[in-house]
Design an enzyme around this catalytic site. Structure first.
Site, PDB file in Angstrom:
ATOM      1  N   LYS A 230       8.603 -72.829  23.676  1.00  0.00           N
ATOM      2  CA  LYS A 230       7.550 -73.596  23.759  1.00  0.00           C
ATOM      3  C   LYS A 230       7.966 -75.033  23.175  1.00  0.00           C
ATOM      4  O   LYS A 230       8.805 -74.897  22.079  1.00  0.00           O
ATOM      5  CB  LYS A 230       6.314 -73.285  23.209  1.00  0.00           C
ATOM      6  CG  LYS A 230       4.843 -73.758  23.617  1.00  0.00           C
ATOM      7  CD  LYS A 230       4.560 -73.241  24.841  1.00  0.00           C
ATOM      8  CE  LYS A 230       3.293 -73.735  25.498  1.00  0.00           C
ATOM      9  NZ  LYS A 230       2.773 -72.693  26.518  1.00  0.00           N
TER      10      LYS A 230
HETATM   11  P1  NAD Z   1      -5.564 -79.416  30.205  1.00  0.00           P
HETATM   12  O1  NAD Z   1      -4.980 -80.301  29.102  1.00  0.00           O
HETATM   13  O2  NAD Z   1      -5.456 -79.370  31.674  1.00  0.00           O
HETATM   14  O3  NAD Z   1      -7.204 -79.045  29.703  1.00  0.00           O
HETATM   15  C1  NAD Z   1      -7.548 -78.509  28.669  1.00  0.00           C
HETATM   16  C2  NAD Z   1      -9.167 -78.679  28.602  1.00  0.00           C
HETATM   17  O4  NAD Z   1      -9.621 -78.078  27.396  1.00  0.00           O
HETATM   18  C3  NAD Z   1      -9.507 -80.279  28.829  1.00  0.00           C
HETATM   19  O5  NAD Z   1     -10.866 -79.948  29.804  1.00  0.00           O
HETATM   20  C4  NAD Z   1     -10.096 -80.500  27.465  1.00  0.00           C
HETATM   21  O6  NAD Z   1     -11.092 -81.663  27.629  1.00  0.00           O
HETATM   22  C5  NAD Z   1     -10.662 -79.063  27.079  1.00  0.00           C
HETATM   23  N1  NAD Z   1     -10.824 -78.907  25.749  1.00  0.00           N
HETATM   24  C6  NAD Z   1      -9.798 -79.470  24.526  1.00  0.00           C
HETATM   25  N2  NAD Z   1     -10.392 -78.967  23.462  1.00  0.00           N
HETATM   26  C7  NAD Z   1     -11.598 -78.441  23.492  1.00  0.00           C
HETATM   27  C8  NAD Z   1     -12.707 -77.973  22.846  1.00  0.00           C
HETATM   28  N3  NAD Z   1     -12.572 -77.971  21.407  1.00  0.00           N
HETATM   29  N4  NAD Z   1     -13.801 -77.247  23.612  1.00  0.00           N
HETATM   30  C9  NAD Z   1     -13.953 -77.445  24.706  1.00  0.00           C
HETATM   31  N5  NAD Z   1     -12.810 -77.782  25.468  1.00  0.00           N
HETATM   32  C10 NAD Z   1     -11.708 -78.412  24.932  1.00  0.00           C
HETATM   33  O7  NAD Z   1      -4.747 -77.955  29.733  1.00  0.00           O
HETATM   34  P2  NAD Z   1      -4.359 -76.646  30.287  1.00  0.00           P
HETATM   35  O8  NAD Z   1      -3.114 -76.898  30.993  1.00  0.00           O
HETATM   36  O9  NAD Z   1      -5.636 -76.516  31.198  1.00  0.00           O
HETATM   37  O10 NAD Z   1      -4.402 -75.669  29.384  1.00  0.00           O
HETATM   38  C11 NAD Z   1      -5.580 -75.122  28.566  1.00  0.00           C
HETATM   39  C12 NAD Z   1      -4.900 -73.905  27.667  1.00  0.00           C
HETATM   40  O11 NAD Z   1      -4.398 -72.917  28.689  1.00  0.00           O
HETATM   41  C13 NAD Z   1      -4.028 -74.219  26.696  1.00  0.00           C
HETATM   42  O12 NAD Z   1      -3.980 -73.204  25.841  1.00  0.00           O
HETATM   43  C14 NAD Z   1      -2.480 -73.715  27.298  1.00  0.00           C
HETATM   44  O13 NAD Z   1      -1.553 -73.349  26.575  1.00  0.00           O
HETATM   45  C15 NAD Z   1      -3.083 -72.594  28.245  1.00  0.00           C
HETATM   46  N6  NAD Z   1      -2.072 -72.464  29.318  1.00  0.00           N
HETATM   47  C16 NAD Z   1      -1.843 -73.205  30.504  1.00  0.00           C
HETATM   48  C17 NAD Z   1      -1.121 -73.032  31.576  1.00  0.00           C
HETATM   49  C18 NAD Z   1      -0.695 -74.320  32.629  1.00  0.00           C
HETATM   50  O14 NAD Z   1      -0.082 -73.639  33.355  1.00  0.00           O
HETATM   51  N7  NAD Z   1      -1.325 -75.172  32.488  1.00  0.00           N
HETATM   52  C19 NAD Z   1      -0.340 -71.776  31.584  1.00  0.00           C
HETATM   53  C20 NAD Z   1      -0.734 -70.712  30.442  1.00  0.00           C
HETATM   54  C21 NAD Z   1      -1.428 -71.251  29.584  1.00  0.00           C
END
Ligand code: NAD
Length: 428
Positions: free
Chosen positions: A118
């Site tokens: 990561k």
């Molecule tokens: P992203 O940046 O696309 O979206 C994050 C979302 O969360 C946004 O809508 C943001 O406004 C919201 N957010 C942030 N803080 C917040 C809070 N305190 N309360 C409510 N909403 C809040 O990111 P993503 O890619 O969707 O990732 C989200 C999570 O999923 C992370 O933990 C990431 O590690 C995990 N993840 C992502 C992927 C991927 O393929 N993108 C894969 C596995 C895990």
């Protein structure tokens, strides 16, 4: 003969953060069930390699700023390391280490030939222009050049990074090699070797896991009322997939707060609005609630798809859902886990539930290496097969050993990595 009895565990000093402590405490809870030699377990508590870089870039106003960046590679036992890159003001070495550890168990659970990594840059991407983000991405990639590669470490998108970020990383790496190297990153645009369905894979995978759990619990997915925290790549797609399968999404939230409507929200229109405005700020249909209130709404399934440490000992007592699905990494603290276990609210754990992303990333890497591309239906079917297989193994371990699904998922992953490490032996 030298004794190791009083040698302190140095890793915890460098990585010591609440998230890393959580990752190691979860590991320690699972190890007794995973039949692991103590020496092997100790090795797996320590990431193999961590890189700290500084990225100087010129801002649009002509000033210069230096951003700290990190990449932690936890285990290369099963193959190259694999993991996302995030841009966030809270990125730290310890956070990256915890997320890299979880990636190792996730890849092993899904039987992908990877270990966990990561990385990220500590910055506030919401305050940066497109051009500044491009400069930052190219400089960060350049600093990591000696340590990444299609057979060494393969980055992917995570919080606040996307297809465009991956395109810049791929271009920077390829320009240094003198030819196109699409297999250096996953989650890139389809035009440069990305895979169809990668963009939707994590969110769609979350709902595939929820659907499998509903089958086992004899709940009808179409009758579930769902709340989704986070409305980005994972949460936005998961909300849409839930609606597509007939469930009702009664609440969603993002950084701007939450929106609630017991009759169901218009997810496609809200997604279009969030894409256009960057968030749901200003969205005026339904009842506005705070982010904290949203988590406590009465519902059947609460999908956590924002960030780590959202459910803790305090608010876990007030949740009114029947099941939690972790789309985000590390959204539930150890205390939160204990309260929910006591209350009998099952958690579909992150290492299983959000594994759709890395699984389709693996498909993308395989397609890039073979220069042979698959169709959407084929990828979706292969993903469902992998997630269902992993779910069934986790469900079985959980029921056989009477342990929560999180511990069961870690047992499956840790067992496979430690068996490989045992077979390879200790070099030299
Ligand atoms: P992203 O940046 O696309 O979206 C994050 C979302 O969360 C946004 O809508 C943001 O406004 C919201 N957010 C942030 N803080 C917040 C809070 N305190 N309360 C409510 N909403 C809040 O990111 P993503 O890619 O969707 O990732 C989200 C999570 O999923 C992370 O933990 C990431 O590690 C995990 N993840 C992502 C992927 C991927 O393929 N993108 C894969 C596995 C895990």
């Amino acid at each position: 003969m030298a004794s190791t009895e009083h040698v302190p565990s140095f890793a915890h000093l460098e990585y010591d953060t609440p998230l890393y402590r959580t990752a190691i405490a979860q590991f320690d809870q699972a190890v007794p069930y995973a039949e692991v030699d103590p020496g092997i377990a100790e090795r797996l508590r320590h990431p193999e390699r961590s890189i700290i870089v500084s990225c100087p870039i010129k801002l649009d106003d002509g000033s210069r700023v230096v951003f700290p960046g990190y990449r932690v590679q936890h285990s290369s036992v099963l193959g190259p390391t694999k993991g996302g890159v995030r841009y966030d003001p809270e990125v730290s070495l310890g956070e990256c280490a915890a997320l890299a550890v979880w990636m190792t168990w996730k890849c092993a659970l899904l039987r992908l030939p990877y270990g966990g990594a990561k990385g990220g840059v500590r910055c506030n991407p919401r305050e940066m222009s497109h051009v500044e983000l491009e400069r930052l991405t190219r400089r960060f990639t350049s600093e990591l050049l000696p340590f990444i590669g299609p057979q060494e470490d393969i980055p992917a998108p995570d919080m606040a990074t996307n297809e465009q970020t991956m395109a810049w990383m791929m271009d920077t790496y390829s320009m240094q090699r003198g030819h196109a190297v699409p297999e250096i990153v996953t989650g890139k645009p389809i035009a440069i070797g990305g895979s169809v369905f990668r963009h939707e894979a994590t969110g769609a995978g979350v709902v595939m896991v929820i659907a499998r759990a509903c089958e086992r619990l004899e709940w009808r997915l179409s009758e579930q009322r769902c709340v989704v925290q986070g409305f980005g790549n994972v949460g936005g797609i998961a909300a849409q997939e839930l609606v597509d399968r007939g469930a009702t999404v009664i609440g969603v939230s993002d950084v701007s707060g939450g929106v609630h409507d017991p009759a169901g929200l218009d997810i496609p229109t809200m997604s279009a609005y969030a894409r256009e405005h960057g968030s749901l700020e200003g969205w005026d249909t339904g009842t506005r609630v705070s982010g904290e209130e949203l988590l406590e709404l009465e519902c059947d399934i609460l999908v956590l798809a924002a960030r780590e440490d959202q459910i803790h000992g305090d608010n876990a007592t007030r949740l009114r859902c029947r099941m939690i699905a972790e789309g985000a990494n590390g959204p539930t603290s150890l205390e939160g886990d204990a309260v929910l276990l006591e209350r009998g609210i099952p958690i579909l754990p992150d290492v299983l539930t959000n594994a759709g992303g890395v699984t389709v990333s693996y498909f993308e890497w395989v397609q890039d290496l073979g220069r042979l591309f698959w169709g959407r239906d084929e990828i979706r079917a292969k993903l469902a097969e992998k997630l269902n297989d992993a779910f069934d193994r986790v469900w079985e371990i959980s029921h056989e050993r009477a342990i929560p699904m999180r511990t069961a998922a870690l047992v499956a992953g840790i067992h496979d990595v430690s068996t490989a490490l045992e077979a390879r032996g200790l070099y030299p």
